[in-house]
Motif scaffolding. Sequence first.
Motif, PDB file in Angstrom:
ATOM      1  N   ALA A  14       0.862  -1.187   0.000  1.00 44.93           N
ATOM      2  CA  ALA A  14       0.000   0.000   0.000  1.00 44.93           C
ATOM      3  C   ALA A  14       0.891   1.228   0.000  1.00 44.93           C
ATOM      4  N   VAL A  15       0.451   2.279  -0.704  1.00 44.06           N
ATOM      5  CA  VAL A  15       1.180   3.543  -0.745  1.00 44.06           C
ATOM      6  C   VAL A  15       0.535   4.479   0.269  1.00 44.06           C
ATOM      7  N   LEU A  16       1.337   4.961   1.205  1.00 44.19           N
ATOM      8  CA  LEU A  16       0.845   5.844   2.262  1.00 44.19           C
ATOM      9  C   LEU A  16       0.846   7.298   1.794  1.00 44.19           C
ATOM     10  N   PRO A  17       0.058   8.175   2.442  1.00 42.34           N
ATOM     11  CA  PRO A  17       0.032   9.593   2.047  1.00 42.34           C
ATOM     12  C   PRO A  17       1.412  10.245   2.045  1.00 42.34           C
ATOM     13  N   SER A  18       2.328   9.733   2.862  1.00 40.43           N
ATOM     14  CA  SER A  18       3.675  10.284   2.918  1.00 40.43           C
ATOM     15  C   SER A  18       4.506   9.927   1.698  1.00 40.43           C
ATOM     16  N   GLY A  19       3.987   9.001   0.885  1.00 45.36           N
ATOM     17  CA  GLY A  19       4.741   8.511  -0.262  1.00 45.36           C
ATOM     18  C   GLY A  19       5.502   7.238   0.037  1.00 45.36           C
ATOM     19  N   GLU A  20       5.588   6.870   1.308  1.00 46.99           N
ATOM     20  CA  GLU A  20       6.232   5.614   1.670  1.00 46.99           C
ATOM     21  C   GLU A  20       5.380   4.432   1.182  1.00 46.99           C
ATOM     22  N   VAL A  21       6.036   3.322   0.915  1.00 49.09           N
ATOM     23  CA  VAL A  21       5.342   2.116   0.478  1.00 49.09           C
ATOM     24  C   VAL A  21       5.471   1.059   1.563  1.00 49.09           C
ATOM     25  N   ALA A  22       4.343   0.587   2.034  1.00 53.06           N
ATOM     26  CA  ALA A  22       4.328  -0.522   2.996  1.00 53.06           C
ATOM     27  C   ALA A  22       4.189  -1.819   2.219  1.00 53.06           C
ATOM     28  N   VAL A  23       4.972  -2.833   2.579  1.00 52.67           N
ATOM     29  CA  VAL A  23       4.942  -4.116   1.878  1.00 52.67           C
ATOM     30  C   VAL A  23       4.892  -5.251   2.893  1.00 52.67           C
ATOM     31  N   VAL A  24       4.454  -6.396   2.408  1.00 53.19           N
ATOM     32  CA  VAL A  24       4.517  -7.613   3.210  1.00 53.19           C
ATOM     33  C   VAL A  24       5.751  -8.392   2.781  1.00 53.19           C
ATOM     34  N   ASP A  25       6.592  -8.731   3.734  1.00 55.61           N
ATOM     35  CA  ASP A  25       7.787  -9.525   3.444  1.00 55.61           C
ATOM     36  C   ASP A  25       7.360 -10.974   3.178  1.00 55.61           C
ATOM     37  N   ALA A  26       7.712 -11.500   2.010  1.00 58.34           N
ATOM     38  CA  ALA A  26       7.257 -12.822   1.608  1.00 58.34           C
ATOM     39  C   ALA A  26       7.784 -13.922   2.520  1.00 58.34           C
ATOM     40  N   GLU A  27       8.957 -13.723   3.103  1.00 54.26           N
ATOM     41  CA  GLU A  27       9.558 -14.756   3.948  1.00 54.26           C
ATOM     42  C   GLU A  27       8.950 -14.780   5.341  1.00 54.26           C
ATOM     43  N   THR A  28       8.727 -13.601   5.921  1.00 58.77           N
ATOM     44  CA  THR A  28       8.270 -13.534   7.318  1.00 58.77           C
ATOM     45  C   THR A  28       6.769 -13.326   7.455  1.00 58.77           C
ATOM     46  N   GLY A  29       6.114 -12.816   6.390  1.00 59.66           N
ATOM     47  CA  GLY A  29       4.688 -12.507   6.474  1.00 59.66           C
ATOM     48  C   GLY A  29       4.389 -11.222   7.204  1.00 59.66           C
ATOM     49  N   GLN A  30       5.444 -10.450   7.565  1.00 58.89           N
ATOM     50  CA  GLN A  30       5.273  -9.224   8.338  1.00 58.89           C
ATOM     51  C   GLN A  30       5.201  -7.996   7.433  1.00 58.89           C
ATOM     52  N   VAL A  31       4.549  -6.951   7.933  1.00 57.42           N
ATOM     53  CA  VAL A  31       4.499  -5.669   7.234  1.00 57.42           C
ATOM     54  C   VAL A  31       5.791  -4.910   7.511  1.00 57.42           C
ATOM     55  N   VAL A  32       6.377  -4.358   6.452  1.00 59.03           N
ATOM     56  CA  VAL A  32       7.612  -3.578   6.577  1.00 59.03           C
ATOM     57  C   VAL A  32       7.377  -2.206   5.969  1.00 59.03           C
ATOM     58  N   VAL A  33       7.674  -1.158   6.733  1.00 60.41           N
ATOM     59  CA  VAL A  33       7.632   0.219   6.247  1.00 60.41           C
ATOM     60  C   VAL A  33       8.957   0.870   6.629  1.00 60.41           C
ATOM     61  N   GLY A  34       9.806   1.094   5.641  1.00 62.80           N
ATOM     62  CA  GLY A  34      11.124   1.627   5.962  1.00 62.80           C
ATOM     63  C   GLY A  34      11.865   0.661   6.870  1.00 62.80           C
ATOM     64  N   LYS A  35      12.259   1.139   8.049  1.00 66.83           N
ATOM     65  CA  LYS A  35      12.953   0.292   9.019  1.00 66.83           C
ATOM     66  C   LYS A  35      12.008  -0.310  10.053  1.00 66.83           C
ATOM     67  N   ALA A  36      10.727   0.073   9.997  1.00 62.68           N
ATOM     68  CA  ALA A  36       9.753  -0.440  10.964  1.00 62.68           C
ATOM     69  C   ALA A  36       9.132  -1.737  10.457  1.00 62.68           C
ATOM     70  N   THR A  37       8.843  -2.655  11.374  1.00 59.71           N
ATOM     71  CA  THR A  37       8.181  -3.907  11.014  1.00 59.71           C
ATOM     72  C   THR A  37       7.230  -4.304  12.124  1.00 59.71           C
ATOM     73  N   THR A  38       6.219  -5.079  11.774  1.00 58.06           N
ATOM     74  CA  THR A  38       5.203  -5.456  12.765  1.00 58.06           C
ATOM     75  C   THR A  38       5.746  -6.443  13.789  1.00 58.06           C
ATOM     76  N   GLY A  39       6.449  -7.479  13.344  1.00 56.99           N
ATOM     77  CA  GLY A  39       7.110  -8.377  14.283  1.00 56.99           C
ATOM     78  C   GLY A  39       6.185  -9.153  15.197  1.00 56.99           C
ATOM     79  N   THR A  40       5.038  -9.631  14.709  1.00 56.15           N
ATOM     80  CA  THR A  40       4.139 -10.462  15.511  1.00 56.15           C
ATOM     81  C   THR A  40       4.033 -11.852  14.882  1.00 56.15           C
ATOM     82  N   ALA A  41       3.378 -12.752  15.575  1.00 54.17           N
ATOM     83  CA  ALA A  41       3.251 -14.132  15.096  1.00 54.17           C
ATOM     84  C   ALA A  41       2.019 -14.279  14.210  1.00 54.17           C
TER      85      ALA A  41
END
Length: 527
Positions: A14-41
Amino acid sequence: MGSGLHAYGGRPYAVLPSGEVAVVDAETGQVVVGKATTGTAHTYGDLASSGSRLLCVREDADGDELVTVDPATGSSTVLRTTDGFFSSPDTRGERLAWTSWDRDVMPWDSSQIWVADYVPGGPVGVPVLVAGGPAESAVQPRWADDGSLFFLSDRSGWWNLYQWRSGRIEAVAPMPAECAAAPWESGYANYVLLPGNRIGITVQHGPEHQLVVMEPGGGTSPLALPYTSIKPYLAAVGDRIALIGASPTRPQEIALVATDGSDHLAVVRGDPIDGGDGVSVPQVLRVASAGVELTVLFYPPTAEPAPLIVRPHSGPTHHSDLRLDWEVQFFTSRGFAVADVDYRGSTGYGRDFRKALDGNWGRFDVEDCRNVAEHLLATGRALPQAVFISGASAGGYTALRAACEDGPFTMAVARSAIVDPNRWKTTAPRFQRPHAAILAHDHAAVTPGQVRRPVLLIHGDRDDVAPVNDATTLADALERRHLLVGMLRLDGVGHYLSAPAALAAALEAELDAYQAVLRQAGLRLPD
């Protein structure tokens, strides 16, 4: 990037209003935005922008949660929880819409659309049911600028577009055609809202797609496109529509289509072939089977009659694609004919046809494939003693069941096949377990003692949809009965043979098996 939500994924960015792109990491299944990640099970997917936060669905073994994610920290807030499933969250202003379905049904059988008041960062208000129920599939909610909500529903027997406004539902251009794809993935977009209250939408008749524009007054204008297959990933770019399209002579390509009446097409990315020379173009046949009319894509070989490969599609809640298929061309270029069968249970023909396979999997689909083969034999288009059936996943199960019966099939090829639908109720991904329960019957399993025809099995050892052990156990028993053509076990391969090396190995094994049958029968090998 890639989502494994509900096993088949969906909307991994998804593209955020800030222009950043949030993606799902195919290996971990987690959301990654820049250096931030969800990190849940959990496994995440169905990403959408909601103000300064990210809206998405996440899944674990206990069910689904509708959550927001802070892009700066990766922290999440749970909005809704279910032991079933969520998909397609969409917000506009202070309103939230989403789709849900229970844990014991499939979304193409029964699903609901809900709306609620919602201020980003705050709680969700009391949900209001807009559409859907036990005998209605309601999907793809989308807010319009005027505050009304569009969605697709099969309440008429066909997935058509509806608009919910001031508590009332109105049909938008009703038609006897499917305007939605069976929601195997979350986040499908079979329609887009365009400027001037116009709507672009796919219209499916059997295996063939069109793109039409619905005008504010209720009329529809088909767009003249070179495509017969359009993926359910439409996007609006101003008054143009971005799509992924293909035809029997054009590989899949990304294009921008004008909706101003010019039908101008700009190919953004594609790999065209030179004029389609040497490509076998399918003939659309209508074949009677058990009182219904089936649609068959028949790919003629260089000469007739020819060895015939009948292919039940995967799914089984899916359809044959009217587009360039290099696997088909692999065989037609070697002198084989191929028939892709939209058997009872296929999509593109309305709810009743789609539901016809319930409780009859391995029966009606086999009967339909058999009747297609017998029709092609009777009309002189197929060579006796050289009629094969080949399928993948659910189509592989159909092929195995066909090998358990007398009939025209000389051999069956089953790739990534489901062997026992009743056991599959417990081994399938959580999303698909109800599918097995709805389709299966008490005698659905393929047992070695039932098999009457030689079988070639092809299976990846990392298949998380159809367990490889079921295939190897069947292979061992068939070998003892001298009915195993071979068991090609592909190391490091999952349910889909997407890697070129794995697919090449599978096709070569299949071709070798067919040619061995022809030699044994003293038949001329195709040129």
